[in-house]
Design an enzyme around this catalytic site. Structure first.
Site, PDB file in Angstrom:
ATOM      1  N   GLY A 245       0.864  -1.170   0.000  1.00  0.00           N
ATOM      2  CA  GLY A 245       0.000   0.000   0.000  1.00  0.00           C
ATOM      3  C   GLY A 245       0.901   1.219   0.000  1.00  0.00           C
ATOM      4  O   GLY A 245       2.072   1.123  -0.348  1.00  0.00           O
ATOM      5  N   SER A 246       0.365   2.358   0.420  1.00  0.00           N
ATOM      6  CA  SER A 246       1.196   3.565   0.439  1.00  0.00           C
ATOM      7  C   SER A 246       0.405   4.737   1.003  1.00  0.00           C
ATOM      8  O   SER A 246      -0.827   4.745   0.968  1.00  0.00           O
ATOM      9  CB  SER A 246       1.669   3.963  -0.976  1.00  0.00           C
ATOM     10  N   ASN A 247       1.132   5.723   1.481  1.00  0.00           N
ATOM     11  CA  ASN A 247       0.597   7.060   1.716  1.00  0.00           C
ATOM     12  C   ASN A 247       1.367   8.030   0.840  1.00  0.00           C
ATOM     13  O   ASN A 247       2.557   7.838   0.584  1.00  0.00           O
ATOM     14  CB  ASN A 247       0.795   7.527   3.162  1.00  0.00           C
ATOM     15  N   ASN A 526      -4.596   4.894  -0.088  1.00  0.00           N
ATOM     16  CA  ASN A 526      -5.116   3.662  -0.683  1.00  0.00           C
ATOM     17  C   ASN A 526      -6.628   3.559  -0.708  1.00  0.00           C
ATOM     18  O   ASN A 526      -7.159   2.551  -1.197  1.00  0.00           O
ATOM     19  CB  ASN A 526      -4.524   2.407  -0.037  1.00  0.00           C
TER      20      ASN A 526
END
Length: 820
Positions: A245-247, A526
């Site tokens: 995932g990621s920010n 996400n």
């Protein structure tokens, strides 16, 4: 004087290049705008600074690729060689058929044999070769081809210098499968990464698909559409939680102290295996000057910045594949019905080499099946799709995508966020990612412009099966889970239509995909594009995600962090972001779940008669836990926090895999206030008491003190050294995501914050950037850069970037490698 002494110890060729660098540095940092048109060295040159970060400079793209290939191989030859083994379908030959195809990646349980069959089919179909023959944008642009040609030369040069037996990493030292590579190997690897969003959930189901009666194994019983849809949704939710995932947060001039733009890049990728990121700076004077990180083996920067633009990607909520339910002839199940006419499926014999138990090499041959829509698939992430009265076929939006290489090469050279948008639209190469960017002009961009199936809402509702409606619409919604389409394959009109404005057949018009440019902030964690900024909600086709639906706690935390810092209401001095406050807020490791639920949980604990909770017929005394949580006032998952591990276990039991809005809240979700709702946990709920009792019981059985600091229980092993790791899982609403687990039986992190970068532009002069690669540059345990940045990450420290020639030349750790 110290630097002169260092240069005096260098070989003669390096002295000459160092002199060129010194002369370039004397001119001072470049002004805002394109890289200065100064000559580069005649030979590709790698300048290593602190923590083994390579700054590669060359006079052309091939030279740049050569430097990248050499330096990447030096740090990670075994990981790269293992990847080339995978895409060439030879894992079973050298490693045996039963091994795991992606070792170290928790979510991947695919065997070597299934992996080989999948990639051999792609080789047999010449998928990559056909794409290479096409002109841009569908085929690689000339600069991409030049860089990859150089990459192969650099990789092979390093291998020739060391020899297979001279490799430092014991993971592949002396291995017969480590060999020189070709350009086709690199393109196959790139293609494998691009199709990852479809391959990971569907690979096993494609290579094991067999018509009724063709397999010795009995077909699993058919489930109801509701049961099938629910199982697929839950499996995809688990896969998302355990994979990546990621920010990303882009701040514009109105949100930055002193104006201009800032970016926080915080991708959450696996800490082991082929999806490791690797940091570099790539410079061709007058053409490109870009710094950041890429997935190993990509001679470009995927996430980073140049002189004028900084960008990152986050995993999006677009499903990069769609399923088609085709009715089969009960007397001939390899025939299927389309528009009232029976059509034969296409059979394909795929054969791979396999190492037998006695060390000999044999062949495994399997018949794989396809329809007009794509390959037949009989499971999604292990959830059966039985081939009985119907079969399912899969269409992958990225199977014909090598355009992503062009996308990243253009992003590396963009001048502002408008050029970023233009690149995304003209290539449509981004695979299952959002893009978040900021620029020197003070604009902040969010864009979900990518390779998207051309599925309008009207087309979907006309063609979805019952299972498809349940998966695609919002009835079974879980945070971050893409809407998967299952269409009626009996009607050819249900295939994805071509759009004249799209780059390739079956893709959505990029102009219909969401984007937002603002002067305050935009971000993504996400969830879908709906709340990139809550002041300006976005709308888009359902295939790209949900709208007016609850946001994950991590999305809430990202938005609140941005709003409070810009408004000066977060308790820190001043208003607006600075580099220091952006770094500080990420590594504060605040839990949004604790903000919402800790006080109610403590109240519940204190109100229990005699401090007892009945769990599975056993009375658990939780009275010792009440003061532990009451004292945990910072709600943080920093290394020294006490109570965080207890709360995290309790929250995991309480969630139990369900959506956040399903918890016992007194105030339910309100789409008009999505950042602050739901809230007010019902402390009288039996579910709250039960989860708390289970958490206390679990910690006691594991021998973990209820008030143990996080550093005692969340750590990794590097060379016998135990390194504590701060942060926590996404479900707790902690931005600095880390997911603990076991790798080779030892405590480790399976995935989470990987390459973390913060960039600020100034009115003039170079960008101000700092970063940390959480798992360090090298997977080789003999490398000095195997755990050095990991220790930095552990202590919440960052590496101040060296971007200008003057900054690079001033590094006390400077080492120079000239590739003749």
């Amino acid at each position: 004087m110290a630097r002169r002494r260092f240069i005096a110890r260098l070989p003669a060729a390096a002295v000459a290049v160092a002199a060129v660098m010194s002369t370039m540095a004397a001119a001072g940092p470049p002004a805002a705008g394109p890289p200065a048109a100064v000559p580069g060295p005649d030979k590709p040159t790698i300048r290593y600074t602190e923590y083994g970060i390579p700054h590669i400079i060359a006079s052309d793209w091939e030279g740049l690729g050569t430097g990248y290939g050499y330096a990447a191989a030096k740090d990670n030859i075994c990981t790269l060689a293992d990847t080339y083994l995978m895409v060439n379908a030879q894992r079973s030959r050298y490693l045996g058929p039963e091994g795991k195809a992606s070792p170290g990646e928790k979510q991947n349980t695919t065997s070597n044999l299934n992996s080989d069959l999948y990639f051999q089919r792609i080789k047999d179909d010449r998928v990559v070769e056909r794409l290479l023959d096409q002109p841009a944008p569908n085929g690689p642009e000339p600069e991409v081809k030049e860089a990859i040609r150089g990459y192969v030369r650099g990789y092979n040069r390093y291998l020739a210098e060391t020899g297979v037996n001279g490799i430092g990493d014991p993971a592949c030292r002396g291995a017969a499968w480590v060999r020189p590579i070709t350009e086709l190997d690199v393109y196959r690897h790139a293609h494998a990464e691009i199709i990852m969003g479809s391959a990971d959930p569907l690979l096993d189901g494609q290579v094991t698909a067999a018509p009724p009666g063709a397999s010795a194994a009995a077909a699993p019983p058919a489930s109801s559409p509701e049961e099938t849809a629910t199982k697929i949704r839950d499996a995809m939710a688990v896969s998302r939680r355990e994979s990546m995932g990621s920010n990303a947060l882009a701040v514009g001039a109105q949100g930055v102290s002193g104006g201009t733009g800032m970016l926080l890049a915080n991708p959450h990728f696996p800490w082991q295996g082929k999806n490791r990121m690797w940091q570099s700076q790539l410079t061709i004077p007058g053409k490109v000057n870009v710094s950041g990180a890429s997935l190993l083996g990509f001679p470009a920067v995927n996430i980073g910045h140049n002189d004028d633009v900084a960008w990152s990607h986050t995993v999006a909520t677009v499903a990069p594949f769609g399923l088609f339910d085709v009715q089969v002839d009960p007397l001939n199940p390899t025939s299927y019905l389309v528009d009232g006419v029976w059509q034969p499926m296409t059979s394909q014999q795929v054969a791979v080499d396999v190492r037998n138990a006695d060390g000999s090499v044999g062949k495994v041959t399997r018949t794989l099946w396809s329809t007009r829509y794509g390959p037949v698939v009989t499971s999604v992430l292990g959830i059966p799709l039985p081939w009985v009265v119907s079969a399912h076929a899969v269409r992958d939006v990225n199977m014909d995508n090598l355009r992503a290489l062009n996308t990243w090469f253009h992003l590396d050279q963009a001048k502002d966020v408008h050029q970023v948008v233009d690149t995304l639209e003209t290539t449509e190469g981004v695979p299952f990612f959002n893009t978040v960017a900021s620029d020197r002009k003070g604009d902040a961009l969010y864009a979900d412009i990518q390779a998207t199936p051309n599925i309008t809402d009207e087309h979907a509702q006309s063609c979805l099966t019952l299972t498809g409606r349940l998966l695609f619409n919002q009835e079974l919604r879980l945070p971050n889970v893409p809407p998967v389409s299952v269409f009626d394959g009996k009607r050819s009109a249900c295939d994805w239509p071509d759009d004249p404005n799209a780059v390739a057949p079956g893709l959505m018009d990029p102009h219909k995909q969401p984007r937002l440019i603002r002067k305050d902030f935009v971000g993504n964690a996400n969830d879908s594009a709906w709340l990139a900024n809550p002041e300006q909600p976005l709308s888009f086709p359902r295939v790209m995600g949900d709208t007016a639906a609850p946001r994950s706690l991590r999305t809430q935390e990202l938005i609140l962090t941005a709003q409070n810092r810009i408004n000066g209401t977060d308790g820190l001095p001043g208003r607006g972001f600075t580099p220091e406050t952006m770094r500080q807020l990420l590594f504060a490791d605040n839990s949004r779940a604790a903000d919402l639920a800790l006080d109610a949980t403590v109240s519940m604990c204190r109100s229990l008669p005699f401090g007892l909770i009945l769990v599975d017929g056993n009375l658990v005394n939780v009275s010792e836990a009440c003061p532990v949580l009451a004292a945990w006032r910072d709600h943080d998952f920093t290394a020294d926090s006490r109570g965080s591990w207890l709360f995290g276990n309790y929250w995991a039991f309480l969630l139990g895999g369900q959506a956040i809005e399903k918890l016992p809240w007194r105030v339910p979700f309100d789409h008009k206030d999505p950042v602050h709702t739901p809230n007010s946990l019902d402390s009288g709920s039996s579910a709250v008491r039960d989860a708390f009792g289970r958490a206390v019981l679990a910690l006691r059985r594991a021998g973990v003190a209820l008030n143990a600091p996080l550093s005692d229980v969340q750590k990794i092993t590097r060379g016998g050294e135990q390194i504590p790791i701060h942060g926590s899982i996404s479900e707790l609403g902690v931005l600095n995501v880390v997911t603990p687990g076991l790798v080779d039986g030892k405590p480790d992190i399976t995935f989470g914050s990987s390459f973390v970068q913060q960039v600020k532009f100034t009115a003039d002069g170079p960008p101000q950037a700092s970063s940390v690669l959480a798992y360090s540059q090298s997977a080789d345990p003999s490398s000095p850069h195997h755990a050095d940045q990991t220790r930095l990450f552990s202590s919440g420290q960052w590496v101040t970037e060296r971007f200008t020639e003057e900054q690079i030349a001033a590094s006390p750790a400077l080492e120079i490698k000239v590739l003749s």
